[in-house]
Write a protein that holds these residues in place. Structure first.
Motif, PDB file in Angstrom:
ATOM      1  N   ASN A   1      -1.016   5.909  -7.958  1.00 32.96           N
ATOM      2  CA  ASN A   1      -0.292   6.233  -6.728  1.00 32.96           C
ATOM      3  C   ASN A   1      -0.677   5.264  -5.613  1.00 32.96           C
ATOM      4  O   ASN A   1      -1.521   4.373  -5.783  1.00 32.96           O
ATOM      5  CB  ASN A   1      -0.509   7.693  -6.332  1.00 32.96           C
ATOM      6  CG  ASN A   1      -1.850   7.919  -5.642  1.00 32.96           C
ATOM      7  OD1 ASN A   1      -2.822   7.238  -5.939  1.00 32.96           O
ATOM      8  ND2 ASN A   1      -1.883   8.871  -4.720  1.00 32.96           N
ATOM      9  N   TRP A   2      -0.087   5.445  -4.466  1.00 32.11           N
ATOM     10  CA  TRP A   2      -0.254   4.493  -3.373  1.00 32.11           C
ATOM     11  C   TRP A   2      -1.705   4.332  -2.948  1.00 32.11           C
ATOM     12  O   TRP A   2      -2.138   3.234  -2.582  1.00 32.11           O
ATOM     13  CB  TRP A   2       0.579   4.929  -2.170  1.00 32.11           C
ATOM     14  CG  TRP A   2       0.050   6.172  -1.527  1.00 32.11           C
ATOM     15  CD1 TRP A   2       0.295   7.465  -1.895  1.00 32.11           C
ATOM     16  CD2 TRP A   2      -0.853   6.242  -0.417  1.00 32.11           C
ATOM     17  NE1 TRP A   2      -0.404   8.336  -1.097  1.00 32.11           N
ATOM     18  CE2 TRP A   2      -1.111   7.611  -0.169  1.00 32.11           C
ATOM     19  CE3 TRP A   2      -1.477   5.293   0.387  1.00 32.11           C
ATOM     20  CZ2 TRP A   2      -1.945   8.046   0.842  1.00 32.11           C
ATOM     21  CZ3 TRP A   2      -2.315   5.720   1.416  1.00 32.11           C
ATOM     22  CH2 TRP A   2      -2.540   7.083   1.623  1.00 32.11           C
ATOM     23  N   SER A   3      -2.472   5.405  -2.995  1.00 30.83           N
ATOM     24  CA  SER A   3      -3.848   5.345  -2.503  1.00 30.83           C
ATOM     25  C   SER A   3      -4.843   4.924  -3.567  1.00 30.83           C
ATOM     26  O   SER A   3      -5.980   4.563  -3.253  1.00 30.83           O
ATOM     27  CB  SER A   3      -4.258   6.711  -1.957  1.00 30.83           C
ATOM     28  OG  SER A   3      -4.385   7.643  -3.019  1.00 30.83           O
ATOM     29  N   GLY A   4      -4.420   5.023  -4.824  1.00 33.45           N
ATOM     30  CA  GLY A   4      -5.344   4.723  -5.909  1.00 33.45           C
ATOM     31  C   GLY A   4      -6.106   5.934  -6.405  1.00 33.45           C
ATOM     32  O   GLY A   4      -6.886   5.836  -7.347  1.00 33.45           O
ATOM     33  N   ARG A   5      -5.881   7.085  -5.788  1.00 33.23           N
ATOM     34  CA  ARG A   5      -6.653   8.282  -6.150  1.00 33.23           C
ATOM     35  C   ARG A   5      -6.064   9.034  -7.332  1.00 33.23           C
ATOM     36  O   ARG A   5      -6.744   9.847  -7.951  1.00 33.23           O
ATOM     37  CB  ARG A   5      -6.745   9.220  -4.948  1.00 33.23           C
ATOM     38  CG  ARG A   5      -7.518   8.654  -3.772  1.00 33.23           C
ATOM     39  CD  ARG A   5      -7.830   9.731  -2.751  1.00 33.23           C
ATOM     40  NE  ARG A   5      -8.525   9.190  -1.579  1.00 33.23           N
ATOM     41  CZ  ARG A   5      -7.906   8.863  -0.454  1.00 33.23           C
ATOM     42  NH1 ARG A   5      -6.603   9.037  -0.335  1.00 33.23           N
ATOM     43  NH2 ARG A   5      -8.590   8.386   0.566  1.00 33.23           N
TER      44      ARG A   5
ATOM     45  N   ARG B   1      -6.276  -0.403  -8.271  1.00 28.70           N
ATOM     46  CA  ARG B   1      -5.568  -1.221  -7.288  1.00 28.70           C
ATOM     47  C   ARG B   1      -6.480  -1.543  -6.122  1.00 28.70           C
ATOM     48  O   ARG B   1      -7.434  -0.799  -5.836  1.00 28.70           O
ATOM     49  CB  ARG B   1      -4.307  -0.503  -6.808  1.00 28.70           C
ATOM     50  CG  ARG B   1      -4.532   0.724  -5.968  1.00 28.70           C
ATOM     51  CD  ARG B   1      -3.199   1.448  -5.689  1.00 28.70           C
ATOM     52  NE  ARG B   1      -2.297   0.648  -4.860  1.00 28.70           N
ATOM     53  CZ  ARG B   1      -0.982   0.836  -4.813  1.00 28.70           C
ATOM     54  NH1 ARG B   1      -0.419   1.793  -5.543  1.00 28.70           N
ATOM     55  NH2 ARG B   1      -0.238   0.085  -4.023  1.00 28.70           N
TER      56      ARG B   1
ATOM     57  N   ALA C   1       5.752   6.919  -3.604  1.00 27.26           N
ATOM     58  CA  ALA C   1       4.319   6.796  -3.390  1.00 27.26           C
ATOM     59  C   ALA C   1       3.498   7.393  -4.535  1.00 27.26           C
ATOM     60  O   ALA C   1       2.364   7.003  -4.758  1.00 27.26           O
ATOM     61  CB  ALA C   1       3.928   7.473  -2.080  1.00 27.26           C
ATOM     62  N   ARG C   2       4.100   8.318  -5.277  1.00 23.87           N
ATOM     63  CA  ARG C   2       3.342   9.002  -6.317  1.00 23.87           C
ATOM     64  C   ARG C   2       3.402   8.228  -7.627  1.00 23.87           C
ATOM     65  O   ARG C   2       4.338   7.496  -7.886  1.00 23.87           O
ATOM     66  CB  ARG C   2       3.914  10.400  -6.544  1.00 23.87           C
ATOM     67  CG  ARG C   2       5.374  10.391  -6.943  1.00 23.87           C
ATOM     68  CD  ARG C   2       5.902  11.787  -7.217  1.00 23.87           C
ATOM     69  NE  ARG C   2       7.330  11.778  -7.464  1.00 23.87           N
ATOM     70  CZ  ARG C   2       7.870  11.464  -8.627  1.00 23.87           C
ATOM     71  NH1 ARG C   2       7.098  11.136  -9.646  1.00 23.87           N
ATOM     72  NH2 ARG C   2       9.185  11.482  -8.788  1.00 23.87           N
TER      73      ARG C   2
ATOM     74  N   SER D   1       0.809  -1.217   0.000  1.00 27.65           N
ATOM     75  CA  SER D   1       0.000   0.000   0.000  1.00 27.65           C
ATOM     76  C   SER D   1       0.844   1.269   0.000  1.00 27.65           C
ATOM     77  O   SER D   1       0.327   2.356  -0.227  1.00 27.65           O
ATOM     78  CB  SER D   1      -0.951   0.011   1.191  1.00 27.65           C
ATOM     79  OG  SER D   1      -0.216  -0.026   2.398  1.00 27.65           O
ATOM     80  N   SER D   2       2.129   1.163   0.226  1.00 31.50           N
ATOM     81  CA  SER D   2       2.976   2.347   0.211  1.00 31.50           C
ATOM     82  C   SER D   2       3.646   2.578  -1.139  1.00 31.50           C
ATOM     83  O   SER D   2       4.282   3.610  -1.354  1.00 31.50           O
ATOM     84  CB  SER D   2       4.052   2.249   1.298  1.00 31.50           C
ATOM     85  OG  SER D   2       4.946   1.192   1.017  1.00 31.50           O
TER      86      SER D   2
ATOM     87  N   ASN E   1      -5.599  -2.368  -2.330  1.00 30.25           N
ATOM     88  CA  ASN E   1      -4.528  -2.505  -1.344  1.00 30.25           C
ATOM     89  C   ASN E   1      -4.802  -3.623  -0.338  1.00 30.25           C
ATOM     90  O   ASN E   1      -3.874  -4.214   0.196  1.00 30.25           O
ATOM     91  CB  ASN E   1      -4.307  -1.181  -0.620  1.00 30.25           C
ATOM     92  CG  ASN E   1      -3.577  -0.168  -1.489  1.00 30.25           C
ATOM     93  OD1 ASN E   1      -2.962  -0.516  -2.496  1.00 30.25           O
ATOM     94  ND2 ASN E   1      -3.654   1.088  -1.116  1.00 30.25           N
TER      95      ASN E   1
END
Length: 124
Positions: free
Chosen positions: A52-56, A72, A102-103, A30-31, A74
């Motif tokens: 990116n890590w969050s999917g946003r 994704r 992360a980006r 997730s990172s 996570n």
């Protein structure tokens, strides 16, 4: 260390769809930003999509924008690439990759871990 295992490649007719999946090992999935790249025979590897890590936040190559969607999960440590309206120019070996940044990034050297890549063949 992260290990990536892709699935979902195959043969499809032009105009069809395929969904690629990439399962990652490791507790820190997730990172990581994740990306998909592809390499056609005799050509350089090229960027396809990143998330990116969050999917946003997502990023796409111009050649696939509006046709491909990266996502994704996570909780499941997976990243997917939904490919619609495929054409013969999409024929390539597709690889997922994990970046310790992360980006979302399109730069290959930002990615530290790579999968083997499923072949995708689009017939005309």
């Amino acid at each position: 260390q992260v290990q990536l295992v892709e699935s979902g490649g195959g043969l499809v007719q032009a105009g069809g769809s395929l969904r690629l999946s990439c399962a990652a090992s490791g507790r820190t999935f997730s990172s990581y930003a994740m990306g998909w790249f592809r390499q056609a025979p005799g050509k350089e590897r090229e960027f396809v999509a990143a998330i990116n890590w969050s999917g946003r936040v997502t990023s796409y190559a111009d050649s696939v924008k509006g046709r491909f969607t990266i996502s994704r999960d996570n909780a499941e440590s997976t990243v997917s690439l939904q490919m619609n309206s495929l054409n013969p120019q999409d024929t390539s070996v597709y690889s997922c990759a994990a970046s310790t940044f992360a980006r979302a990034t399109s730069r290959q050297y930002d990615y530290s871990y790579w999968g083997q890549g499923p072949p995708v063949t689009v017939s005309s």
